[in-house]
Design a protein around this motif. Structure first.
Motif, PDB file in Angstrom:
ATOM      1  N   SER A 133       7.041  -2.331  -6.107  1.00  0.00           N
ATOM      2  CA  SER A 133       8.366  -2.422  -6.369  1.00  0.00           C
ATOM      3  C   SER A 133       8.727  -3.366  -7.251  1.00  0.00           C
ATOM      4  CB  SER A 133       8.925  -2.771  -4.903  1.00  0.00           C
ATOM      5  OG  SER A 133       8.905  -1.568  -4.137  1.00  0.00           O
ATOM      6  N   VAL A 134       7.827  -4.683  -7.312  1.00  0.00           N
ATOM      7  CA  VAL A 134       8.219  -5.502  -8.225  1.00  0.00           C
ATOM      8  C   VAL A 134       7.769  -5.081  -9.638  1.00  0.00           C
ATOM      9  CG1 VAL A 134       7.745  -7.824  -9.221  1.00  0.00           C
ATOM     10  CG2 VAL A 134       8.329  -7.459  -6.839  1.00  0.00           C
ATOM     11  N   TYR A 135       6.584  -4.445  -9.531  1.00  0.00           N
ATOM     12  CA  TYR A 135       5.897  -4.025 -10.993  1.00  0.00           C
ATOM     13  C   TYR A 135       6.835  -2.864 -11.391  1.00  0.00           C
ATOM     14  CZ  TYR A 135       2.572  -2.210 -14.059  1.00  0.00           C
ATOM     15  OH  TYR A 135       2.135  -1.592 -15.273  1.00  0.00           O
ATOM     16  N   LEU A 136       6.982  -1.965 -10.566  1.00  0.00           N
ATOM     17  CA  LEU A 136       7.882  -0.788 -11.398  1.00  0.00           C
ATOM     18  C   LEU A 136       9.331  -0.999 -11.292  1.00  0.00           C
ATOM     19  CD1 LEU A 136       5.904   1.827  -9.079  1.00  0.00           C
ATOM     20  CD2 LEU A 136       5.609   1.354 -11.502  1.00  0.00           C
ATOM     21  N   ARG A 137       9.782  -2.170 -10.779  1.00  0.00           N
ATOM     22  CA  ARG A 137      11.395  -2.510 -10.713  1.00  0.00           C
ATOM     23  C   ARG A 137      12.083  -1.531 -10.307  1.00  0.00           C
ATOM     24  NH1 ARG A 137      12.301  -6.915 -12.870  1.00  0.00           N
ATOM     25  NH2 ARG A 137      14.383  -6.424 -13.590  1.00  0.00           N
ATOM     26  N   CYS A 138      11.740  -0.841  -8.892  1.00  0.00           N
ATOM     27  CA  CYS A 138      12.517   0.268  -8.392  1.00  0.00           C
ATOM     28  C   CYS A 138      12.019   0.536  -7.004  1.00  0.00           C
ATOM     29  CB  CYS A 138      12.313   1.745  -9.271  1.00  0.00           C
ATOM     30  SG  CYS A 138      10.749   2.414  -9.243  1.00  0.00           S
ATOM     31  N   GLY A 139      12.615   1.052  -6.140  1.00  0.00           N
ATOM     32  CA  GLY A 139      12.506   1.221  -4.945  1.00  0.00           C
ATOM     33  C   GLY A 139      13.860   1.691  -4.054  1.00  0.00           C
ATOM     34  N   ASP A 140      13.512   2.326  -2.941  1.00  0.00           N
ATOM     35  CA  ASP A 140      14.481   2.941  -2.306  1.00  0.00           C
ATOM     36  C   ASP A 140      14.766   1.681  -1.106  1.00  0.00           C
ATOM     37  OD1 ASP A 140      12.269   3.468  -0.571  1.00  0.00           O
ATOM     38  OD2 ASP A 140      12.590   5.491  -0.457  1.00  0.00           O
ATOM     39  N   CYS A 141      15.236   2.082   0.146  1.00  0.00           N
ATOM     40  CA  CYS A 141      15.878   0.958   1.105  1.00  0.00           C
ATOM     41  C   CYS A 141      14.440   0.754   1.906  1.00  0.00           C
ATOM     42  CB  CYS A 141      16.884   1.765   2.098  1.00  0.00           C
ATOM     43  SG  CYS A 141      16.313   3.223   2.981  1.00  0.00           S
ATOM     44  N   GLU A 142      13.339   1.310   1.847  1.00  0.00           N
ATOM     45  CA  GLU A 142      12.423   0.903   2.774  1.00  0.00           C
ATOM     46  C   GLU A 142      11.750  -0.133   1.676  1.00  0.00           C
ATOM     47  OE1 GLU A 142      12.962   4.418   2.376  1.00  0.00           O
ATOM     48  OE2 GLU A 142      12.902   5.335   4.150  1.00  0.00           O
ATOM     49  N   ASP A 143      11.520   0.461   0.372  1.00  0.00           N
ATOM     50  CA  ASP A 143      10.567  -0.354  -0.587  1.00  0.00           C
ATOM     51  C   ASP A 143      11.259  -1.700  -0.608  1.00  0.00           C
ATOM     52  OD1 ASP A 143       8.747   1.971  -0.975  1.00  0.00           O
ATOM     53  OD2 ASP A 143      10.228   2.411  -2.381  1.00  0.00           O
ATOM     54  N   LYS A 144      12.582  -1.726  -0.978  1.00  0.00           N
ATOM     55  CA  LYS A 144      13.339  -3.089  -0.967  1.00  0.00           C
ATOM     56  C   LYS A 144      13.358  -3.974   0.206  1.00  0.00           C
ATOM     57  CE  LYS A 144      16.084  -1.152  -4.685  1.00  0.00           C
ATOM     58  NZ  LYS A 144      17.607  -0.858  -5.207  1.00  0.00           N
ATOM     59  N   SER A 145      13.488  -3.320   1.397  1.00  0.00           N
ATOM     60  CA  SER A 145      13.383  -4.139   2.750  1.00  0.00           C
ATOM     61  C   SER A 145      11.986  -4.556   3.029  1.00  0.00           C
ATOM     62  CB  SER A 145      13.750  -3.205   3.832  1.00  0.00           C
ATOM     63  OG  SER A 145      15.306  -2.776   3.871  1.00  0.00           O
ATOM     64  N   PHE A 146      10.940  -3.759   2.533  1.00  0.00           N
ATOM     65  CA  PHE A 146       9.635  -4.494   2.694  1.00  0.00           C
ATOM     66  C   PHE A 146       9.442  -5.735   1.828  1.00  0.00           C
ATOM     67  CE2 PHE A 146       8.048  -0.176   4.059  1.00  0.00           C
ATOM     68  CZ  PHE A 146       8.467  -0.278   5.434  1.00  0.00           C
ATOM     69  N   LEU A 147      10.135  -5.392   0.598  1.00  0.00           N
ATOM     70  CA  LEU A 147       9.697  -6.606  -0.445  1.00  0.00           C
ATOM     71  C   LEU A 147      10.675  -7.952   0.087  1.00  0.00           C
ATOM     72  CD1 LEU A 147       9.105  -7.851  -3.058  1.00  0.00           C
ATOM     73  CD2 LEU A 147      10.858  -6.704  -4.010  1.00  0.00           C
ATOM     74  N   PHE A 148      11.727  -7.697   0.358  1.00  0.00           N
ATOM     75  CA  PHE A 148      12.798  -8.751   0.933  1.00  0.00           C
ATOM     76  C   PHE A 148      12.099  -9.208   2.096  1.00  0.00           C
ATOM     77  CE2 PHE A 148      16.345 -10.345   3.475  1.00  0.00           C
ATOM     78  CZ  PHE A 148      16.745 -11.255   2.578  1.00  0.00           C
ATOM     79  N   ALA A 149      11.692  -8.566   3.109  1.00  0.00           N
ATOM     80  CA  ALA A 149      11.120  -9.187   4.237  1.00  0.00           C
ATOM     81  C   ALA A 149       9.769  -9.902   3.997  1.00  0.00           C
ATOM     82  CB  ALA A 149      10.801  -7.948   5.284  1.00  0.00           C
ATOM     83  N   SER A 150       8.945  -9.419   3.209  1.00  0.00           N
ATOM     84  CA  SER A 150       7.820 -10.253   2.867  1.00  0.00           C
ATOM     85  C   SER A 150       7.989 -11.532   2.160  1.00  0.00           C
ATOM     86  CB  SER A 150       6.996  -9.427   1.750  1.00  0.00           C
ATOM     87  OG  SER A 150       6.624  -8.237   2.482  1.00  0.00           O
ATOM     88  N   LEU A 151       9.188 -11.711   1.323  1.00  0.00           N
ATOM     89  CA  LEU A 151       9.629 -12.617   0.492  1.00  0.00           C
ATOM     90  C   LEU A 151      10.045 -13.845   1.601  1.00  0.00           C
ATOM     91  CD1 LEU A 151      10.935 -11.400  -2.551  1.00  0.00           C
ATOM     92  CD2 LEU A 151       8.909 -12.658  -2.462  1.00  0.00           C
ATOM     93  N   VAL A 152      11.090 -13.307   2.514  1.00  0.00           N
ATOM     94  CA  VAL A 152      11.651 -14.098   3.379  1.00  0.00           C
ATOM     95  C   VAL A 152      10.599 -14.759   4.397  1.00  0.00           C
ATOM     96  CG1 VAL A 152      12.930 -13.843   5.595  1.00  0.00           C
ATOM     97  CG2 VAL A 152      13.808 -13.060   3.606  1.00  0.00           C
ATOM     98  N   GLU A 153       9.626 -13.937   4.904  1.00  0.00           N
ATOM     99  CA  GLU A 153       8.564 -14.457   5.802  1.00  0.00           C
ATOM    100  C   GLU A 153       7.457 -15.629   5.010  1.00  0.00           C
ATOM    101  OE1 GLU A 153       7.101 -13.329   8.781  1.00  0.00           O
ATOM    102  OE2 GLU A 153       9.050 -12.771   9.461  1.00  0.00           O
ATOM    103  N   GLU A 154       7.270 -15.198   3.822  1.00  0.00           N
ATOM    104  CA  GLU A 154       6.583 -16.102   2.624  1.00  0.00           C
ATOM    105  C   GLU A 154       7.334 -17.561   2.837  1.00  0.00           C
ATOM    106  OE1 GLU A 154       3.205 -17.413   1.279  1.00  0.00           O
ATOM    107  OE2 GLU A 154       3.392 -15.319   2.064  1.00  0.00           O
ATOM    108  N   MET A 155       8.628 -17.437   2.554  1.00  0.00           N
ATOM    109  CA  MET A 155       9.478 -18.680   2.640  1.00  0.00           C
ATOM    110  C   MET A 155       9.635 -19.369   4.138  1.00  0.00           C
ATOM    111  SD  MET A 155      12.563 -17.768   0.020  1.00  0.00           S
ATOM    112  CE  MET A 155      13.437 -16.875   1.134  1.00  0.00           C
ATOM    113  N   GLY A 156       8.972 -18.865   5.174  1.00  0.00           N
ATOM    114  CA  GLY A 156       8.814 -19.680   6.435  1.00  0.00           C
ATOM    115  C   GLY A 156       9.873 -19.229   7.359  1.00  0.00           C
TER     116      GLY A 156
END
Length: 120
Positions: free
Chosen positions: A36-59
């Motif tokens: 999603s980051v590389y292609l700079r696009c995504g739907d609600c599932e793609d963006k939610s997976f990205l966001f949840a991954s970043l949030v989890e990585e931040m602790g």
């Protein structure tokens, strides 16, 4: 920087939505967060997976909030305000990852009950 500032920072750079009538979307094509980051696009599932991954990585603890026709993220917090879902002994505050302008804890009126899936 507090948790709310971090959440707002991660939510602020929006990715372009994909055309939901495309052939790929009809076949439920899920992207890895890095795609999603590389292609700079995504739907609600793609963006939610990205966001949840970043949030989890931040602790922070995150869950996916699965609605009939939408996916969002809940982030655990003891001192946030707004709409939250109780699960696993925590309060998960709604985070809209697709539409622009929604703050943590603010949920569109059209969504209600959801299935909560733990992010691991």
């Amino acid at each position: 920087m507090g948790y709310k500032n971090l959440i707002e920072l991660v939510l602020s750079p929006r990715l372009s939505p994909i055309n939901t009538t495309s052939r790929l979307r009809r076949s439920i094509f899920l992207r890895f967060p890095v795609d999603s980051v590389y292609l700079r696009c995504g739907d609600c599932e793609d963006k939610s997976f990205l966001f949840a991954s970043l949030v989890e990585e931040m602790g922070y603890d995150a869950v996916c909030l699965v609605f009939d026709d939408h996916l969002a993220v809940g982030v655990a917090s003891a001192d946030a305000h707004g709409t939250y879902y109780d699960k696993f002994g925590s309060q998960y505050y709604y985070c809209e990852t697709t539409a622009v302008g929604w703050e943590m804890g603010v949920i569109p009126d059209s969504y209600g009950a959801s299935t909560i899936v733990q992010v691991e």
